[in-house]
Motif scaffolding. Structure first.
Motif, PDB file in Angstrom:
ATOM      1  N   ALA A   1       0.365  -1.126  -0.005  1.00 34.11           N
ATOM      2  CA  ALA A   1      -0.021   0.276   0.101  1.00 34.11           C
ATOM      3  C   ALA A   1       0.788   1.013  -0.086  1.00 34.11           C
ATOM      4  N   GLU A   2       1.923   1.136   1.093  1.00 37.67           N
ATOM      5  CA  GLU A   2       2.585   2.246   0.839  1.00 37.67           C
ATOM      6  C   GLU A   2       3.437   2.811  -0.180  1.00 37.67           C
ATOM      7  N   GLN A   3       4.385   1.370  -1.158  1.00 33.42           N
ATOM      8  CA  GLN A   3       4.858   1.287  -2.247  1.00 33.42           C
ATOM      9  C   GLN A   3       3.408   1.454  -3.075  1.00 33.42           C
ATOM     10  N   ALA A   4       3.189   1.916  -3.477  1.00 28.13           N
ATOM     11  CA  ALA A   4       1.593   2.301  -4.243  1.00 28.13           C
ATOM     12  C   ALA A   4       0.865   3.333  -3.988  1.00 28.13           C
ATOM     13  N   ARG A   5       1.054   3.939  -3.336  1.00 28.37           N
ATOM     14  CA  ARG A   5       1.053   5.729  -2.611  1.00 28.37           C
ATOM     15  C   ARG A   5       1.845   6.411  -3.093  1.00 28.37           C
ATOM     16  N   VAL A   6       3.322   6.079  -2.905  1.00 29.43           N
ATOM     17  CA  VAL A   6       4.747   7.085  -2.941  1.00 29.43           C
ATOM     18  C   VAL A   6       4.819   6.760  -4.801  1.00 29.43           C
ATOM     19  N   ALA A   7       4.603   5.408  -5.366  1.00 26.67           N
ATOM     20  CA  ALA A   7       4.916   5.569  -6.788  1.00 26.67           C
ATOM     21  C   ALA A   7       3.837   6.135  -7.632  1.00 26.67           C
ATOM     22  N   ALA A   8       2.264   6.410  -7.285  1.00 27.83           N
ATOM     23  CA  ALA A   8       1.355   6.844  -7.531  1.00 27.83           C
ATOM     24  C   ALA A   8       1.859   8.812  -7.037  1.00 27.83           C
ATOM     25  N   MET A   9       2.179   8.673  -6.242  1.00 29.93           N
ATOM     26  CA  MET A   9       2.436  10.145  -5.974  1.00 29.93           C
ATOM     27  C   MET A   9       3.958  10.452  -7.554  1.00 29.93           C
ATOM     28  N   ASN A  10       5.146  10.111  -7.626  1.00 26.75           N
ATOM     29  CA  ASN A  10       5.661  10.180  -8.234  1.00 26.75           C
ATOM     30  C   ASN A  10       5.036  10.258  -9.595  1.00 26.75           C
ATOM     31  N   MET A  11       4.421   9.000 -10.505  1.00 30.25           N
ATOM     32  CA  MET A  11       4.018   9.212 -11.110  1.00 30.25           C
ATOM     33  C   MET A  11       3.901  10.345 -12.297  1.00 30.25           C
ATOM     34  N   LEU A  12       2.936  10.937 -11.011  1.00 28.77           N
ATOM     35  CA  LEU A  12       2.398  12.566 -11.095  1.00 28.77           C
ATOM     36  C   LEU A  12       3.050  13.514 -11.177  1.00 28.77           C
ATOM     37  N   GLY A  13       4.301  13.662 -10.836  1.00 29.81           N
ATOM     38  CA  GLY A  13       5.651  14.330 -10.577  1.00 29.81           C
ATOM     39  C   GLY A  13       5.550  15.578  -9.112  1.00 29.81           C
ATOM     40  N   ARG A  14       4.615  14.166  -8.297  1.00 26.45           N
ATOM     41  CA  ARG A  14       5.146  15.158  -6.953  1.00 26.45           C
ATOM     42  C   ARG A  14       5.593  14.494  -6.315  1.00 26.45           C
ATOM     43  N   ASP A  15       6.882  14.672  -6.133  1.00 27.19           N
ATOM     44  CA  ASP A  15       7.900  14.239  -4.845  1.00 27.19           C
ATOM     45  C   ASP A  15       7.849  13.325  -4.036  1.00 27.19           C
ATOM     46  N   SER A  16       7.809  12.013  -3.569  1.00 28.43           N
ATOM     47  CA  SER A  16       7.870  11.767  -2.295  1.00 28.43           C
ATOM     48  C   SER A  16       8.681  10.003  -2.687  1.00 28.43           C
ATOM     49  N   THR A  17       8.510  10.139  -0.547  1.00 35.03           N
ATOM     50  CA  THR A  17       9.697   8.481  -0.961  1.00 35.03           C
ATOM     51  C   THR A  17       9.382   7.525  -0.265  1.00 35.03           C
ATOM     52  N   LEU A  18      10.323   6.563  -0.387  1.00 33.17           N
ATOM     53  CA  LEU A  18       9.728   5.437   0.749  1.00 33.17           C
ATOM     54  C   LEU A  18      10.281   4.972   1.841  1.00 33.17           C
ATOM     55  N   LYS A  19      10.747   5.269   2.994  1.00 35.75           N
ATOM     56  CA  LYS A  19      10.869   4.917   4.287  1.00 35.75           C
ATOM     57  C   LYS A  19      11.864   4.145   4.355  1.00 35.75           C
ATOM     58  N   GLY A  20      11.269   3.570   3.557  1.00 34.30           N
ATOM     59  CA  GLY A  20      12.024   2.291   3.590  1.00 34.30           C
ATOM     60  C   GLY A  20      10.670   0.964   3.583  1.00 34.30           C
ATOM     61  N   VAL A  21      11.333  -0.442   4.017  1.00 29.86           N
ATOM     62  CA  VAL A  21      10.572  -1.586   3.978  1.00 29.86           C
ATOM     63  C   VAL A  21      11.349  -1.913   4.760  1.00 29.86           C
ATOM     64  N   THR A  22      10.535  -3.572   5.402  1.00 24.12           N
ATOM     65  CA  THR A  22      11.370  -3.943   6.830  1.00 24.12           C
ATOM     66  C   THR A  22      10.543  -4.983   6.889  1.00 24.12           C
ATOM     67  N   GLN A  23      11.401  -6.075   6.438  1.00 30.25           N
ATOM     68  CA  GLN A  23      10.656  -7.621   6.577  1.00 30.25           C
ATOM     69  C   GLN A  23       9.398  -8.188   7.986  1.00 30.25           C
ATOM     70  N   ILE A  24       8.238  -8.441   7.871  1.00 27.90           N
ATOM     71  CA  ILE A  24       7.704  -8.129   8.901  1.00 27.90           C
ATOM     72  C   ILE A  24       6.017  -9.200   8.587  1.00 27.90           C
ATOM     73  N   ASN A  25       6.341 -10.039   9.683  1.00 27.89           N
ATOM     74  CA  ASN A  25       5.152 -11.413   9.281  1.00 27.89           C
ATOM     75  C   ASN A  25       4.612 -11.755  10.755  1.00 27.89           C
TER      76      ASN A  25
END
Length: 425
Positions: A299-323
């Motif tokens: 979900a967070e990756q999708a949000r960040v990708a979409a913002m950058n697809m629109l030219g609105r700078d957004s960065t992913l804080k990183g992901v962590t292995q979580i289970n």
């Protein structure tokens, strides 16, 4: 601007909704390869136990009307190639789609082991709604069901099957259950718990063949590497998944395990982004890129990708292995580098009679990973310490002496870290 999204799972839908929110007039298309409205695979176990109907698996209420209101087009097809020079996607029905921005959110598919007979009747994966319908029809009370794989996905499926009153046997080639999530002590504890609930578990065994017919009047006989031949009316293959990235060959989009992305979820080709199970993003704890197949990260990756697809700078804080896993009522969790790192310190605490186990891994004064079984009080605290890379200072030695002091360590260290940040701001 025309946005094409390949994949109708959570990442694809969230990206489309984010695009529409910030770009009311842009053209948005979602391409999905199943004859279903977008749904959540994580809801399939709930469908199998009857807690939800098929409508309850859908990602959004309202069905097709939701996408109509958003003016998001849904295309049922599968991408077979991407021409990044021409900015076109080739579909399996012969059509081509032009795009200005492309999001690859194609998810993953079950990885089938090379077992003779696995492609025959009576063997199913548990990945799609079509799979769920077939399993529900066959997994009647008293049916002999054999499941290949006791990893994270396998245990979720096992939970659903056990409630249907079947005679369930699980075969795992690793030496313990959930071997990619749990260490030997934790994995062994989960196995003993499951066996106590009436499930037969074979670890350290491979399936060598699925034969028809099987012994004792069964439709199949599952031959194991230890020489046993187990009767089965239904076989479910849950031996892991692989990112759906084959169609990107020769596209110029760089792939390792998944589609390699930067902190803005952009691939090696400008204008092409990736998110979800197929994306390989940076893990700030391990310092490596990983494919993290969990919905919050998607979900967070999708949000960040979409913002950058629109030219609105957004960065992913990183992901962590979580289970976090519920196995027949036993809650287990793993975060970050639960196996530890060379030169790191670790502490374990095990209470076999109570089915409780806790393992903490440190690098310097940071908690970098943990395993927990039957220890639900501080799951959020463990995640916060690992993801936040909180410096524990003197609290590290206190945790090495008593790993149950997680909450106290978190409150003291996070507060101290916040004060240091305030002073340097």
């Amino acid at each position: 601007m025309k946005h094409v999204i390949l994949g109708a799972g959570p990442a694809g839908v969230i990206a489309a909704e984010t695009l529409r929110k910030h770009a009311p007039t842009d053209e948005i298309l979602i391409v999905g390869d199943e004859p279903e409205l977008p749904y959540s695979r994580m809801a399939i176990p709930y469908l199998l136990v009857g807690q939800v109907g098929e409508d309850g698996t859908r990602l959004r209420r309202g069905g097709a009307l939701h996408y109509d209101r958003l003016q998001v087009g849904l295309i049922q097809s599968r991408a077979t190639a991407v021409n990044t020079a021409a900015r076109q996607v080739v579909l399996d029905d012969g059509r081509t789609l032009a795009y200005d921005r492309l999001l690859v959110a194609t998810g993953s598919s079950p990885a089938q082991p090379p077992v003779p007979g696995i492609d025959g009747p009576g063997v199913h994966t548990c990945w799609t709604l079509a799979d769920a319908r077939a399993i529900a029809a066959a997994a009647k009370p008293g049916a002999r069901v054999l499941q290949l794989g006791a990893g994270f996905i396998g245990c979720i499926i096992m939970e659903a099957l056990a409630t249907r009153g079947v005679h369930l046997t699980v075969v795992e080639m690793g030496d313990r259950m959930v071997p990619r999530m749990m260490g030997p002590a934790a994995g062994g504890m989960i196995k003993r718990w499951v066996e106590g609930k009436g499930v037969q578990v074979h670890t350290g065994a491979r399936v060598e063949a699925i034969e028809r017919p099987g012994p004792d009047g069964a439709a199949m006989g599952v031959r194991l590497s230890n020489g046993a031949v187990l009767p089965a009316d239904l076989v479910i293959s849950a031996t892991g998944v692989r990112p759906n990235i084959g169609f990107l060959e020769d596209s110029g989009v760089r792939c390792l395990v998944g589609v390699l992305t930067d902190e803005r979820m952009q691939t090696s080709v400008p204008g092409v982004y990736a998110a979800g199970d197929c994306a390989e993003a940076f893990d700030k704890v391990s310092g490596q890129t990983i494919v993290s197949a969990i919905q919050p990260n998607a979900a967070e990756q999708a949000r960040v990708a979409a913002m950058n697809m629109l030219g609105r700078d957004s960065t992913l804080k990183g992901v962590t292995q979580i289970n976090v896993l519920d196995t027949l009522g036993l809650i287990s969790a793993s975060f970050g580098q639960w196996e530890g790192v060379p030169g790191g310190e670790q502490v374990q605490m095990t209470d076999e009679p109570a089915c409780r186990h806790l393992s903490l891994q440190f690098a310097g004064d940071r908690l970098i990973g943990c395993n927990a079984v039957g220890w639900t009080q501080h799951v959020g605290v463990m995640r916060g310490l690992v993801e936040g890379q909180v410096r524990l200072g003197a609290w590290k030695d206190k945790l090495l002496a008593d790993p149950t002091l997680l909450m106290e360590a978190y409150l003291a260290s996070a507060q101290a870290q916040g004060e240091r940040g305030h002073l340097t701001a």
